[in-house]
Design a protein around this motif. Structure first.
Motif, PDB file in Angstrom:
ATOM      1  N   ALA A  51       7.808   8.062 -11.425  1.00 20.97           N
ATOM      2  CA  ALA A  51       8.525   8.050 -10.134  1.00 20.97           C
ATOM      3  C   ALA A  51       9.788   7.192 -10.237  1.00 20.97           C
ATOM      4  O   ALA A  51      10.834   7.522  -9.649  1.00 20.97           O
ATOM      5  N   ASP A  52       9.716   6.117 -10.985  1.00 23.75           N
ATOM      6  CA  ASP A  52      10.883   5.234 -11.138  1.00 23.75           C
ATOM      7  C   ASP A  52      12.010   5.965 -11.884  1.00 23.75           C
ATOM      8  O   ASP A  52      13.173   5.934 -11.464  1.00 23.75           O
ATOM      9  N   ILE A  53      11.639   6.649 -12.960  1.00 29.52           N
ATOM     10  CA  ILE A  53      12.656   7.396 -13.726  1.00 29.52           C
ATOM     11  C   ILE A  53      13.312   8.438 -12.813  1.00 29.52           C
ATOM     12  O   ILE A  53      14.534   8.563 -12.751  1.00 29.52           O
TER      13      ILE A  53
ATOM     14  N   SER B  68      13.519   8.480  -9.617  1.00 27.45           N
ATOM     15  CA  SER B  68      14.364   7.844  -8.601  1.00 27.45           C
ATOM     16  C   SER B  68      15.707   7.428  -9.193  1.00 27.45           C
ATOM     17  O   SER B  68      16.755   7.586  -8.551  1.00 27.45           O
ATOM     18  N   HIS B  69      15.714   6.887 -10.408  1.00 27.61           N
ATOM     19  CA  HIS B  69      17.001   6.505 -11.030  1.00 27.61           C
ATOM     20  C   HIS B  69      17.915   7.732 -11.158  1.00 27.61           C
ATOM     21  O   HIS B  69      19.123   7.651 -10.947  1.00 27.61           O
ATOM     22  N   ILE B  70      17.306   8.858 -11.503  1.00 31.37           N
ATOM     23  CA  ILE B  70      18.117  10.069 -11.651  1.00 31.37           C
ATOM     24  C   ILE B  70      18.676  10.486 -10.282  1.00 31.37           C
ATOM     25  O   ILE B  70      19.860  10.770 -10.143  1.00 31.37           O
TER      26      ILE B  70
ATOM     27  N   VAL C 293      17.850   3.888  -2.245  1.00 28.41           N
ATOM     28  CA  VAL C 293      16.388   3.791  -2.150  1.00 28.41           C
ATOM     29  C   VAL C 293      15.930   2.510  -2.883  1.00 28.41           C
ATOM     30  O   VAL C 293      14.987   1.844  -2.449  1.00 28.41           O
ATOM     31  N   HIS C 294      16.620   2.154  -3.956  1.00 23.31           N
ATOM     32  CA  HIS C 294      16.251   0.929  -4.676  1.00 23.31           C
ATOM     33  C   HIS C 294      16.406  -0.348  -3.837  1.00 23.31           C
ATOM     34  O   HIS C 294      15.469  -1.140  -3.777  1.00 23.31           O
ATOM     35  N   PRO C 295      17.551  -0.546  -3.172  1.00 24.39           N
ATOM     36  CA  PRO C 295      17.625  -1.749  -2.327  1.00 24.39           C
ATOM     37  C   PRO C 295      16.519  -1.777  -1.265  1.00 24.39           C
ATOM     38  O   PRO C 295      15.977  -2.836  -0.956  1.00 24.39           O
TER      39      PRO C 295
ATOM     40  N   THR D 157       3.958  -2.394  -6.562  1.00 26.17           N
ATOM     41  CA  THR D 157       4.499  -1.770  -7.776  1.00 26.17           C
ATOM     42  C   THR D 157       5.752  -0.973  -7.402  1.00 26.17           C
ATOM     43  O   THR D 157       5.705  -0.091  -6.526  1.00 26.17           O
ATOM     44  N   HIS D 158       6.844  -1.288  -8.112  1.00 25.41           N
ATOM     45  CA  HIS D 158       8.169  -0.716  -7.811  1.00 25.41           C
ATOM     46  C   HIS D 158       8.141   0.820  -7.678  1.00 25.41           C
ATOM     47  O   HIS D 158       8.617   1.380  -6.686  1.00 25.41           O
ATOM     48  N   GLY D 159       7.565   1.506  -8.660  1.00 23.16           N
ATOM     49  CA  GLY D 159       7.574   2.977  -8.671  1.00 23.16           C
ATOM     50  C   GLY D 159       6.783   3.559  -7.502  1.00 23.16           C
ATOM     51  O   GLY D 159       7.112   4.645  -7.001  1.00 23.16           O
TER      52      GLY D 159
ATOM     53  N   GLY E  61       6.513   2.169  -4.492  1.00 17.64           N
ATOM     54  CA  GLY E  61       7.390   2.019  -3.326  1.00 17.64           C
ATOM     55  C   GLY E  61       8.451   3.108  -3.302  1.00 17.64           C
ATOM     56  O   GLY E  61       8.762   3.677  -2.244  1.00 17.64           O
ATOM     57  N   LEU E  62       8.993   3.434  -4.471  1.00 17.31           N
ATOM     58  CA  LEU E  62      10.031   4.473  -4.546  1.00 17.31           C
ATOM     59  C   LEU E  62       9.458   5.840  -4.174  1.00 17.31           C
ATOM     60  O   LEU E  62      10.106   6.625  -3.477  1.00 17.31           O
ATOM     61  N   ALA E  63       8.244   6.117  -4.665  1.00 18.96           N
ATOM     62  CA  ALA E  63       7.627   7.420  -4.380  1.00 18.96           C
ATOM     63  C   ALA E  63       7.374   7.576  -2.883  1.00 18.96           C
ATOM     64  O   ALA E  63       7.498   8.676  -2.337  1.00 18.96           O
TER      65      ALA E  63
HETATM   66 ZN    ZN Z   1      13.760   1.601 -10.447  1.00 20.80          ZN
END
Ligand code: ZN
Ligand code: NZQ
Length: 384
Positions: free
Chosen positions: A192-194, A196-198, A265-267, A279-281, A283-285
């Motif tokens: 999910a983190d990858i 989100s970066h994309i 989304v990261h901030p 866990t960061h990923g 939260g992003l998901a």
């Molecule tokens: Zn990230």
């Protein structure tokens, strides 16, 4: 497309057995600070193998262990102290993004008279860093090839990104087999983190950056394909290899140069982690589909439709229809990966929405779609 200066200086040794290249550390001196986390590298045998190579190369190794997920400023301070006292020549981080990020700020702090937290808050104060080497054990953050580090001071409920050219790793060893032992939870969160970066790079207002957009779509397809494969069979080498390389390519600048846009989304997620240490990923998901729903409008539908057509192969006449279906599939994908879909599931309620949104707003300025504090609160509310 915007002007840009391409600079991705990290030498990458990718594949099985590439850890043997750790003997190259002797190019940077003879005293190494080995930085690692809570013990996963010992259980996987990576620690023993690394020490063997370093000792054969005649290097003296000191250690900083116990670096936390969402690394704390206290660990950074400990590392800086060792570097200064022992006159360390270089840092070797072995682990996931947290360990690499911690190693980066130690490397910068060792070359500065400032307290390391100052270097987190004021990246412009970073004027030098010790050479940073890393062995990646978790495909997620892309820290192995970028200049960013994310450090927390949980007492102050703060988590901030710092970044500097000086902190880009000199060399990264990426052996996909080292990620076989990553848990289901971290595999899903990392994917999910990858992704989100994309997305953060892909949803840009810069026109005609087609090379970057098509690269990004290829990376997204790769993650949507291999994420579930890695969950089903953690020892599938091709799945782990593709996720690992996608993690680096998502954030090393390749898809960002010339198409720059502020991330948003990261901030927002960093505030969740700062207040609740999640866990960061994950939260992003949770946040990503709600941000997408917020961002979709008549002006942005073409971009979302590109995403739907080129990544998911959705065919329809109307761009709005394609966009809605693409967002639905994104949400569905995260669900199928076993990721949480609501803030409630990770123990977050409304208590700090106001302050979290206020802090996130500044970081979101200049993002694909304008986000005001009230908008961020409504995204949090929708994600409850
Ligand atoms: Zn990230
Ligand atoms: O501490 P150990 O024992 O090593 O265990 C870790 C940790 O518990 C474990 N793990 C790592 N490799 C493993 C493994 N377990 C079994 N087998 C392996 N091979 O996984 C857990 C999580 O590790 P962590 O490093 O925290 O995960 P991740 O790589 O996702 O890093 C997350 C941190 O990076 C920041 C995040 O905010 C968060 O603080 N980010 C850094 C970025 C950057 N530098 O560019 C960008 C990202 O957007 C992100 O914000």
């Amino acid at each position: 497309m915007n002007n840009f200066t391409y600079s991705i200086p990290t030498k990458v040794h990718f594949g099985k057995g590439q850890i043997a290249h750790l003997d190259e550390l002797k190019d940077s001196g003879n005293k190494v600070l080995l930085v690692y986390g809570g013990g996963s590298i010992k259980r996987a045998g990576i620690y023993d193998r690394a020490l063997e190579i370093l000792q054969e190369a005649g290097l003296t190794v000191l250690e900083l262990s116990g670096v936390e997920p969402n690394p704390r400023i206290e660990s950074v301070r400990k590392g800086v102290e060792i570097c200064k006292k022992e006159k360390i020549d270089m840092i070797l981080s072995i682990g996931g993004g947290s360990v690499i990020d911690c190693g980066k700020v130690i490397a910068a702090g060792a070359c500065s008279e400032e307290d390391p937290w100052e270097l987190v808050l004021h990246p412009e104060k970073i004027k030098a860093a010790l050479p940073l080497y890393c062995v990646l054990t978790l495909a997620a953050t892309g820290s192995e090839m970028d200049g960013a580090a994310v450090i927390s001071d949980l007492e102050k409920q703060e988590k901030w990104v710092t970044a500097s050219e000086y902190m880009k790793p000199v060399m990264a060893v990426m052996d996909p087999e080292y990620t076989f032992s990553v848990s289901r939870k971290q595999t899903a969160a990392g994917t999910a983190d990858i992704i989100s970066h994309i997305f953060e790079n892909y949803f840009t207002n810069v026109k005609a950056a087609d090379v970057q957009a098509r690269f990004a779509e290829g990376l997204l397809k790769t993650c949507f394909h291999y994420g579930p494969v890695a969950l089903k069979n953690p020892e599938d080498y091709d799945a782990r290899a593709n996720l690992m390389w996608a993690s680096s390519m998502a954030i090393n600048g390749l898809i960002q140069y010339g198409a720059e846009v502020a991330w948003c989304v990261h901030p927002m997620e960093h505030e969740l982690s700062a207040f609740y240490d999640i866990t960061h990923g994950e939260g992003l998901a949770i946040l990503t589909p709600h941000w997408m729903e917020f961002a979709l409008n008549e002006n942005t539908a073409d971009k979302f439709a590109d995403y739907g057509r080129n990544v998911w192969g959705i065919q329809a006449e109307d761009n709005m229809e394609i966009s809605r279906e693409a967002i639905r599939r994104t949400k569905e994908f995260f669900k199928e990966m076993g990721l949480p879909a609501t803030l409630t599931e990770v123990g977050i309620n409304r208590t700090y929405f106001d302050i979290m949104a206020e802090k996130a707003e500044a970081g979101c300025q200049g993002s694909f779609v304008e986000l005001k504090k009230e908008d961020i609160i409504s995204i949090f509310e929708n994600a409850l």
